[in-house]
Design an enzyme around this catalytic site. Sequence first.
Site, mmCIF file in Angstrom:
data_model
loop_
_atom_site.group_PDB
_atom_site.id
_atom_site.type_symbol
_atom_site.label_atom_id
_atom_site.label_comp_id
_atom_site.label_asym_id
_atom_site.label_seq_id
_atom_site.Cartn_x
_atom_site.Cartn_y
_atom_site.Cartn_z
ATOM 1 N N HIS A 316 0.960 -1.267 -0.235
ATOM 2 C CA HIS A 316 0.102 0.002 -0.189
ATOM 3 C C HIS A 316 0.790 1.272 -0.222
ATOM 4 O O HIS A 316 1.922 1.133 0.122
ATOM 5 C CB HIS A 316 -1.071 -0.201 1.196
ATOM 6 C CG HIS A 316 -0.281 0.220 2.655
ATOM 7 N ND1 HIS A 316 0.149 1.020 2.841
ATOM 8 C CD2 HIS A 316 -0.248 -0.813 3.619
ATOM 9 C CE1 HIS A 316 0.914 1.012 4.168
ATOM 10 N NE2 HIS A 316 0.453 -0.214 4.693
ATOM 11 N N CYS A 334 3.546 -4.797 6.500
ATOM 12 C CA CYS A 334 3.093 -4.391 5.112
ATOM 13 C C CYS A 334 4.108 -4.080 4.265
ATOM 14 O O CYS A 334 5.467 -3.890 4.760
ATOM 15 C CB CYS A 334 2.157 -3.197 5.063
ATOM 16 S SG CYS A 334 0.577 -3.674 6.075
#
Length: 387
Positions: A316, A334
Amino acid sequence: MSRSKITALVSCLFAVALVLTACSGGDDAVPPAPLATIAVPVANGTAINPTTPIVVDAHGGTLTSVAVTNAEGKEVKAKAGDKGKTWSTAEDLGYGGTYTVKATAVNKDKVPTVKTFTVTTIAPASTAYANVIPAPDVVSGVGIGVGQPMVFQFTAPVSNKSEVLKHLKITTTPAQPGAWYWIDDQNIHYRGPDYWKPGTKIHIEADIYGVDLGDGVYGAEDTAMDYTVHDSWIAKADGATELLTVFHNGQQVRQMPMSLGEPNNPSHNGPHVISEKAAQTIMDSCTYGVCQGDPGYYRETVYNDLRISNDGEFVHSAPWSVGQQGAANVSHGCVNLSPADSQWMFDNFGLGDVVEITNSGGPPLPVWDTYGDWELSWAQWQAGAAK
């Protein structure tokens, strides 16, 4: 009267008697043919599986009409058998149903026999569906990535796994090897020793209607879907170099700085498969137990989100960590990218595409964590069907 005349008269009377006897017919008339008999073997009072056909047989004659109707009077589709001697239903019946069979057969004298039978079907304690993932409407027009396993998710636990396996089918064009693996009692996945070839057509079936799933649960309906594998998109995230390198159909097309999970929250190692994409997501650490007031708590709207595990791992946009991207691992697990790089990833990657993480310092992605399928060797995977 002379003796010769008497002899002639006797001969004449005897001849007349023979003629009269021959004309009388005696007891040689042909008897009527026996009546035809009709049999329905499953009409014995025992409830049958709804996939069992109702067969009607005629003996000593020919069937002229057969009709099977349910309790609402709807007629069941049928097919004729061998020259009027047999007849059979041509569609599955319903669970917990009562069916009336009316049949007529004639013998060789065309004398009819008319019979009525009753057939009942089993009534399961409950039924379950085999939902296919990803849902076809989600990937319609775009296809799936080379890492996408085929998935059936049952709406109730399956204990009769060996029987269910007999009713699951996969066809790939071009043909590629593959095997099933029970992730748990409700999820079974299918993959090969390697990623799918780009352009592969995949047909998947779960013919489970009427199948005993175990513990009184039966299959609610059959399921069949078709998928097409699009181009190969594989991103390799190397925690040692802090670079994300992208390959399209085996050729490197982009390389970008990134940041993986910090030492206290390392990203999982190994192949990850994108299972969801969203233009924006509210990420809340409370979903995994770090709530407001706790050290490390966060709740933030994050953009260009590609989910790669159910453990909170995404690729992301992370504008707050651009300064560390390419230099240090600072995320909560992430793959952090700049807004521009994350937008490029979001535009090019979709469901089933692969993100391979190495040198993250974290453990392997568990096989049960969405699509940890590729963490297992081919030998390990093949053994999973027997679980």
